[in-house]
Design a protein around this motif. Structure first.
Motif, mmCIF file in Angstrom:
data_model
loop_
_atom_site.group_PDB
_atom_site.id
_atom_site.type_symbol
_atom_site.label_atom_id
_atom_site.label_comp_id
_atom_site.label_asym_id
_atom_site.label_seq_id
_atom_site.Cartn_x
_atom_site.Cartn_y
_atom_site.Cartn_z
ATOM 1 N N MET A 49 0.816 -1.209 0.000
ATOM 2 C CA MET A 49 0.000 0.000 0.000
ATOM 3 C C MET A 49 0.853 1.264 0.000
ATOM 4 O O MET A 49 0.326 2.374 -0.109
ATOM 5 N N SER A 50 2.169 1.115 0.137
ATOM 6 C CA SER A 50 3.081 2.250 0.103
ATOM 7 C C SER A 50 4.392 1.769 -0.492
ATOM 8 O O SER A 50 4.565 0.589 -0.789
ATOM 9 N N GLY A 51 5.329 2.697 -0.654
ATOM 10 C CA GLY A 51 6.645 2.324 -1.166
ATOM 11 C C GLY A 51 6.712 2.146 -2.666
ATOM 12 O O GLY A 51 7.559 1.413 -3.173
ATOM 13 N N TYR A 52 5.855 2.865 -3.400
ATOM 14 C CA TYR A 52 5.860 2.642 -4.861
ATOM 15 C C TYR A 52 7.152 3.120 -5.509
ATOM 16 O O TYR A 52 7.584 2.552 -6.521
ATOM 17 N N GLN A 53 7.811 4.144 -4.959
ATOM 18 C CA GLN A 53 9.061 4.590 -5.570
ATOM 19 C C GLN A 53 10.148 3.540 -5.414
ATOM 20 O O GLN A 53 10.926 3.282 -6.346
ATOM 21 N N GLU A 54 10.215 2.906 -4.243
ATOM 22 C CA GLU A 54 11.185 1.835 -4.051
ATOM 23 C C GLU A 54 10.885 0.651 -4.973
ATOM 24 O O GLU A 54 11.799 0.003 -5.485
ATOM 25 N N THR A 55 9.613 0.375 -5.192
ATOM 26 C CA THR A 55 9.236 -0.699 -6.113
ATOM 27 C C THR A 55 9.692 -0.384 -7.526
ATOM 28 O O THR A 55 10.299 -1.223 -8.207
ATOM 29 N N LEU A 56 9.409 0.806 -7.982
ATOM 30 C CA LEU A 56 9.757 1.180 -9.351
ATOM 31 C C LEU A 56 11.259 1.109 -9.599
ATOM 32 O O LEU A 56 11.694 0.767 -10.707
ATOM 33 N N THR A 57 12.056 1.415 -8.592
ATOM 34 C CA THR A 57 13.510 1.477 -8.764
ATOM 35 C C THR A 57 14.222 0.211 -8.298
ATOM 36 O O THR A 57 15.453 0.191 -8.228
ATOM 37 N N ASP A 58 13.470 -0.835 -7.982
ATOM 38 C CA ASP A 58 14.046 -2.123 -7.599
ATOM 39 C C ASP A 58 14.443 -2.879 -8.867
ATOM 40 O O ASP A 58 13.583 -3.226 -9.677
ATOM 41 N N PRO A 59 15.748 -3.158 -9.068
ATOM 42 C CA PRO A 59 16.169 -3.865 -10.286
ATOM 43 C C PRO A 59 15.557 -5.253 -10.442
ATOM 44 O O PRO A 59 15.572 -5.809 -11.544
ATOM 45 N N SER A 60 15.015 -5.828 -9.367
ATOM 46 C CA SER A 60 14.384 -7.141 -9.474
ATOM 47 C C SER A 60 13.166 -7.114 -10.381
ATOM 48 O O SER A 60 12.706 -8.164 -10.842
ATOM 49 N N TYR A 61 12.608 -5.929 -10.638
ATOM 50 C CA TYR A 61 11.437 -5.791 -11.506
ATOM 51 C C TYR A 61 11.812 -5.575 -12.973
ATOM 52 O O TYR A 61 10.936 -5.265 -13.787
ATOM 53 N N HIS A 62 13.085 -5.720 -13.307
ATOM 54 C CA HIS A 62 13.511 -5.579 -14.693
ATOM 55 C C HIS A 62 12.732 -6.538 -15.594
ATOM 56 O O HIS A 62 12.568 -7.714 -15.262
ATOM 57 N N ARG A 63 12.203 -6.019 -16.689
ATOM 58 C CA ARG A 63 11.401 -6.753 -17.678
ATOM 59 C C ARG A 63 10.043 -7.212 -17.142
ATOM 60 O O ARG A 63 9.476 -8.194 -17.630
ATOM 61 N N GLN A 64 9.546 -6.497 -16.146
ATOM 62 C CA GLN A 64 8.218 -6.828 -15.628
ATOM 63 C C GLN A 64 7.299 -5.605 -15.654
ATOM 64 O O GLN A 64 7.738 -4.477 -15.410
#
Length: 417
Positions: A49-64
């Motif tokens: 419900m929070s932390g969307y900036q950390e999510t967007l900049t997490d390299p683990s989400y590459h190609r997702q």
């Protein structure tokens, strides 16, 4: 709120519209959000419900392509302090109700402008609840977001069937070796900080960057460690040249079955009995180095509200997670690591997920190595698992040669708790 389309022609979409296309042919209409164009990736949902900036900049989400299940995103804007890497890594972004303006004294700008600046194609006004339920039932899959000129071909609307074909042409996540696409290009050092600033390091750590988040070496440095963050392609001789007291493998994207170099490197570390701590991808790499398999989860665990039990203490932690693969190791009694006729001795599953009993941690009993499947650095997320960094320091300084040392914060709770 948009409605789902079922074979609806692109020509019927209004100006400023966007189309989300799933590999199974299901489509959703919404409004363009962020950059306009086309983007592709594995579509996953995040329950934070929070932390969307950390999510967007997490390299683990590459190609997702990330779907936020929380309905209102962007209300605190973005700033220069909360990013977990040098850029936004998600392939695309799906939200229901984007904030019309940022409302935080820490904001340096609105979220949608950051998406535009970095070319991240997104879609809003999507029924994210219906989409999430579909992904829970059908499993994560490839998807594409189309808006602007990507919806037309030479001025004519593109048929939905053509867009589905584009999505199905994208390589799947299974078999993808992506660490080399997100790792640092050169080694850098994070010195001890906080109360340890300027003091002699409590330990020297080599941290393999498989997609590391900036808060992770910071958490190590807060405990007095000097952290050498190194590229994923590094060899054992280069690791040994840094004279580490311990080795750390970070989180990262991709299929652990494709990370043969990282598995081979970790075996070199384990053979030398150098203390090891891995998180997320680093947990999966340890599992494979020990001889266990890994497998793809139906929809994975992504968010900052995932319950996990530490089986050694029976303490339940609420954790931050982002993974689509898991280790296939036997739960319950200790077992002998399958690789190399038992050369790494006994191992136990140390943590399990309480939602689905997925393996969330491994602990070796005869060599100094342990790992967890989640993100103890708490960026974004709860601080329940911070003790693991203390456990790693204890492992490097205790000299007992096993992974069984407990920190005071990791001790079993009292009966009153």
């Amino acid at each position: 709120m948009s409605t789902e389309t079922t074979g609806r022609p692109v020509a019927a979409l209004s100006h400023g519209a966007a189309l989300l296309v799933l590999e199974d042919g299901r489509t959703f209409t919404g409004r363009a959000y962020g950059a306009r164009g086309a983007t592709f990736g594995e579509i996953v949902f995040n329950t934070g419900m929070s932390g969307y900036q950390e999510t967007l900049t997490d390299p683990s989400y590459h190609r997702q392509i990330v779907v936020m299940t929380a309905p209102h995103i962007g209300n605190t804007g973005v700033n220069d302090e909360d990013g977990e890497s040098r850029r936004i890594w998600v392939s695309g972004y799906v939200v229901r109700d984007p904030a019309r303006r940022a409302s935080s004294w820490r904001a340096d700008g609105p979220l949608d402008e950051a998406l535009v600046d970095q070319g991240i194609v997104g879609i809003s006004a999507i029924d994210t609840r219906a989409l999430t339920r579909h992904l829970r039932n059908a499993g994560v899959m490839r998807a594409g977001i189309f808006s602007g000129d990507a919806l037309t071909d030479r001025g004519e609307p593109r048929p939905v069937d053509d867009l589905v074909a584009d999505v199905r042409a994208v390589p799947p996540m299974a078999g993808a070796d992506l660490a080399g696409e997100v790792t640092t290009s050169e080694t850098y050092v994070v010195e001890p900080c906080g109360e340890f600033a300027g003091a002699e390091p409590t330990a020297t750590v080599v941290a393999l960057d498989l997609g590391i988040k900036s808060m992770t070496p910071h958490r190590l440095a807060e405990r007095g460690m000097r952290v050498h963050v190194v590229p994923s392609s590094i060899g054992i001789d280069e690791v040994l040249a840094l004279e580490p007291d311990g080795v750390f493998f970070s989180n990262g994207p991709g299929d652990p079955a494709a990370s043969t170099h990282e598995v081979d490197l970790l075996r070199e570390v384990l053979d030398r009995r150098i203390p090891y701590f891995g998180i997320c991808y680093g947990n999966q790499i340890l599992g494979r180095a020990l001889g266990f398999g890994t497998y793809k989860l139906a929809f994975g665990h992504r968010g900052i509200n995932q319950p996990v039990m530490d089986l050694s203490t029976r303490r339940v932690e609420i954790t931050s997670q982002n993974h689509g693969f898991a280790v296939d190791a036997p739960r319950g009694a200790e077992t002998t690591a399958p690789y190399g006729d038992g050369r790494y001795g006994r191992v136990v599953v140390s943590h399990v997920g309480l939602n689905d009993d997925v393996v969330e941690g491994l602990r070796c009993l005869d060599i100094p190595a342990f790992s967890v499947q989640y993100h103890p650095e708490a960026a974004a997320g709860p601080h329940d698992a911070a003790y693991l960094f203390d456990r790693f320091l204890d492992l490097m300084t205790s000299g007992d040669g096993t992974g069984t040392t407990e920190s005071s914060t990791g001790s079993a709770p009292s009966k009153e708790n």
